[in-house]
Design a protein around this motif. Structure first.
Motif, PDB file in Angstrom:
ATOM      1  N   LYS A 114      64.274  69.049  43.357  1.00  0.00           N
ATOM      2  CA  LYS A 114      63.246  68.562  44.269  1.00  0.00           C
ATOM      3  C   LYS A 114      63.592  69.018  45.682  1.00  0.00           C
ATOM      4  O   LYS A 114      64.731  68.851  46.134  1.00  0.00           O
ATOM      5  CB  LYS A 114      63.191  67.031  44.198  1.00  0.00           C
ATOM      6  CG  LYS A 114      62.059  66.411  44.993  1.00  0.00           C
ATOM      7  CD  LYS A 114      60.742  66.528  44.279  1.00  0.00           C
ATOM      8  CE  LYS A 114      59.662  65.724  45.011  1.00  0.00           C
ATOM      9  NZ  LYS A 114      58.328  65.927  44.416  1.00  0.00           N
ATOM     10  N   ARG A 115      62.614  69.625  46.395  1.00  0.00           N
ATOM     11  CA  ARG A 115      62.912  70.199  47.698  1.00  0.00           C
ATOM     12  C   ARG A 115      63.563  69.196  48.644  1.00  0.00           C
ATOM     13  O   ARG A 115      64.571  69.500  49.302  1.00  0.00           O
ATOM     14  CB  ARG A 115      61.636  70.755  48.338  1.00  0.00           C
ATOM     15  CG  ARG A 115      61.864  71.388  49.709  1.00  0.00           C
ATOM     16  CD  ARG A 115      60.568  71.791  50.378  1.00  0.00           C
ATOM     17  NE  ARG A 115      60.814  72.230  51.743  1.00  0.00           N
ATOM     18  CZ  ARG A 115      60.921  73.490  52.149  1.00  0.00           C
ATOM     19  NH1 ARG A 115      60.808  74.467  51.264  1.00  0.00           N
ATOM     20  NH2 ARG A 115      61.147  73.786  53.411  1.00  0.00           N
ATOM     21  N   SER A 116      63.017  67.993  48.725  1.00  0.00           N
ATOM     22  CA  SER A 116      63.566  66.995  49.639  1.00  0.00           C
ATOM     23  C   SER A 116      64.985  66.607  49.239  1.00  0.00           C
ATOM     24  O   SER A 116      65.845  66.386  50.087  1.00  0.00           O
ATOM     25  CB  SER A 116      62.671  65.753  49.671  1.00  0.00           C
ATOM     26  OG  SER A 116      62.525  65.200  48.367  1.00  0.00           O
ATOM     27  N   GLY A 117      65.240  66.545  47.931  1.00  0.00           N
ATOM     28  CA  GLY A 117      66.570  66.210  47.446  1.00  0.00           C
ATOM     29  C   GLY A 117      67.575  67.308  47.742  1.00  0.00           C
ATOM     30  O   GLY A 117      68.720  67.034  48.115  1.00  0.00           O
ATOM     31  N   LEU A 118      67.149  68.562  47.585  1.00  0.00           N
ATOM     32  CA  LEU A 118      68.052  69.681  47.859  1.00  0.00           C
ATOM     33  C   LEU A 118      68.383  69.744  49.344  1.00  0.00           C
ATOM     34  O   LEU A 118      69.534  70.012  49.719  1.00  0.00           O
ATOM     35  CB  LEU A 118      67.415  70.986  47.396  1.00  0.00           C
ATOM     36  CG  LEU A 118      68.278  72.245  47.546  1.00  0.00           C
ATOM     37  CD1 LEU A 118      69.575  72.107  46.755  1.00  0.00           C
ATOM     38  CD2 LEU A 118      67.507  73.486  47.091  1.00  0.00           C
ATOM     39  N   ALA A 119      67.394  69.483  50.189  1.00  0.00           N
ATOM     40  CA  ALA A 119      67.647  69.465  51.629  1.00  0.00           C
ATOM     41  C   ALA A 119      68.670  68.382  51.988  1.00  0.00           C
ATOM     42  O   ALA A 119      69.555  68.600  52.825  1.00  0.00           O
ATOM     43  CB  ALA A 119      66.347  69.244  52.390  1.00  0.00           C
ATOM     44  N   LYS A 120      68.547  67.231  51.351  1.00  0.00           N
ATOM     45  CA  LYS A 120      69.490  66.142  51.611  1.00  0.00           C
ATOM     46  C   LYS A 120      70.899  66.535  51.191  1.00  0.00           C
ATOM     47  O   LYS A 120      71.867  66.286  51.926  1.00  0.00           O
ATOM     48  CB  LYS A 120      69.050  64.882  50.860  1.00  0.00           C
ATOM     49  CG  LYS A 120      69.918  63.669  51.134  1.00  0.00           C
ATOM     50  CD  LYS A 120      69.362  62.431  50.434  1.00  0.00           C
ATOM     51  CE  LYS A 120      70.221  61.207  50.730  1.00  0.00           C
ATOM     52  NZ  LYS A 120      69.683  59.991  50.056  1.00  0.00           N
ATOM     53  N   VAL A 121      71.014  67.168  50.034  1.00  0.00           N
ATOM     54  CA  VAL A 121      72.319  67.640  49.564  1.00  0.00           C
ATOM     55  C   VAL A 121      72.907  68.655  50.542  1.00  0.00           C
ATOM     56  O   VAL A 121      74.110  68.672  50.813  1.00  0.00           O
ATOM     57  CB  VAL A 121      72.194  68.266  48.162  1.00  0.00           C
ATOM     58  CG1 VAL A 121      73.475  69.000  47.770  1.00  0.00           C
ATOM     59  CG2 VAL A 121      71.870  67.191  47.121  1.00  0.00           C
TER      60      VAL A 121
ATOM     61  N   ALA B  90      67.156  69.038  57.405  1.00  0.00           N
ATOM     62  CA  ALA B  90      65.819  68.467  57.282  1.00  0.00           C
ATOM     63  C   ALA B  90      65.012  69.297  56.282  1.00  0.00           C
ATOM     64  O   ALA B  90      65.178  70.514  56.216  1.00  0.00           O
ATOM     65  CB  ALA B  90      65.121  68.456  58.638  1.00  0.00           C
ATOM     66  N   PRO B  91      64.127  68.665  55.486  1.00  0.00           N
ATOM     67  CA  PRO B  91      63.400  69.392  54.450  1.00  0.00           C
ATOM     68  C   PRO B  91      62.281  70.280  54.970  1.00  0.00           C
ATOM     69  O   PRO B  91      61.801  71.157  54.245  1.00  0.00           O
ATOM     70  CB  PRO B  91      62.827  68.273  53.572  1.00  0.00           C
ATOM     71  CG  PRO B  91      62.706  67.102  54.492  1.00  0.00           C
ATOM     72  CD  PRO B  91      63.858  67.214  55.435  1.00  0.00           C
ATOM     73  N   GLU B  92      61.858  70.091  56.226  1.00  0.00           N
ATOM     74  CA  GLU B  92      60.750  70.870  56.749  1.00  0.00           C
ATOM     75  C   GLU B  92      61.152  72.327  56.967  1.00  0.00           C
ATOM     76  O   GLU B  92      62.269  72.624  57.382  1.00  0.00           O
ATOM     77  CB  GLU B  92      60.249  70.283  58.072  1.00  0.00           C
ATOM     78  CG  GLU B  92      59.650  68.887  57.957  1.00  0.00           C
ATOM     79  CD  GLU B  92      60.703  67.797  57.850  1.00  0.00           C
ATOM     80  OE1 GLU B  92      60.351  66.688  57.377  1.00  0.00           O
ATOM     81  OE2 GLU B  92      61.860  68.044  58.232  1.00  0.00           O
TER      82      GLU B  92
END
Length: 208
Positions: free
Chosen positions: A163-170, A174-176
């Motif tokens: 999930k894009r937002s999850g990968l950004a968090k890892v 920021a996911p944007e």
């Protein structure tokens, strides 16, 4: 299609990027393609590359070498439930995870790694899974709408969807993000783009 033959990063300065990847990770043009590009890109590019090592000491050695070569630390190496790892951003903007599932060293420390993994951050993991299965890939592991790992056999690069937002968090970012992914994946039987705009090419890349 059942494997990734190689990947190419699109960078502003291929020669500088080649020097970095050689010094930081021991990667040369036989393992990582580099292509000149000025395509607009901002924020998170929607993917990370991961070097999976055998032990924590190797992760530390890779991270230290990356920083010495000019990388920026996004997450310092630390223990977690799944093992040990940290995250750096290369001078060209690519985000790299350095990780191991082990929590203790069992041998001499080196900068060797066992796997190169491409993690694509997608909006809909289940839709991405269906798409890639239709392209001929086989699912190795799947965790609902959060994560999918494909069986790429003896391919040079492993492939997973997150999930894009999850990968950004890892990754600690920021996911944007907008514009080009600055990534080309090689190994398809025909050129295509997936639902999240990641580009696949059939031909072998030209090496920098």
């Amino acid at each position: 299609m059942n494997a990734i033959d190689s990947i190419t990063l699109e960078v502003a300065d291929p020669e500088a990027a080649a020097r970095f990847y050689s010094a930081a990770f021991g990667l040369d043009s036989s393992r990582l393609g580099l292509r000149a590009s000025e395509a607009p890109t901002t924020g998170f590019r929607g993917f990370t590359l991961s070097l999976v090592a055998s032990q924590p000491g190797d992760v530390d050695a890779l991270l230290t070498a990356a920083v010495d070569a000019g990388a920026t630390v996004l997450k310092p190496a630390a223990k977690s439930l799944w093992g040990y790892g940290g995250v750096v951003r290369a001078p060209d903007g690519t985000v790299w995870q350095l990780a191991t599932s082990k929590k203790k060293d069992t041998g001499p420390v080196t900068r060797d790694f066992d796997e190169l993994v491409l993690l694509l951050g997608v909006e809909d993991v289940k839709a991405g899974k269906r798409f890639y299965v239709e392209q001929g890939l086989t699912v190795a592991k799947s965790f609902g709408g959060k994560y999918v790992e494909f069986d790429t056999g003896s391919g040079a690069v492993k492939l997973s969807l997150y999930k894009r937002s999850g990968l950004a968090k890892v990754a600690g970012v920021a996911p944007e993000g907008t514009g080009s992914h600055r990534l080309v994946i090689h190994g398809a039987s025909r050129p295509f783009s997936d639902p999240d705009g990641f580009v696949w090419e059939a031909a072998e890349p030209s090496r920098a």
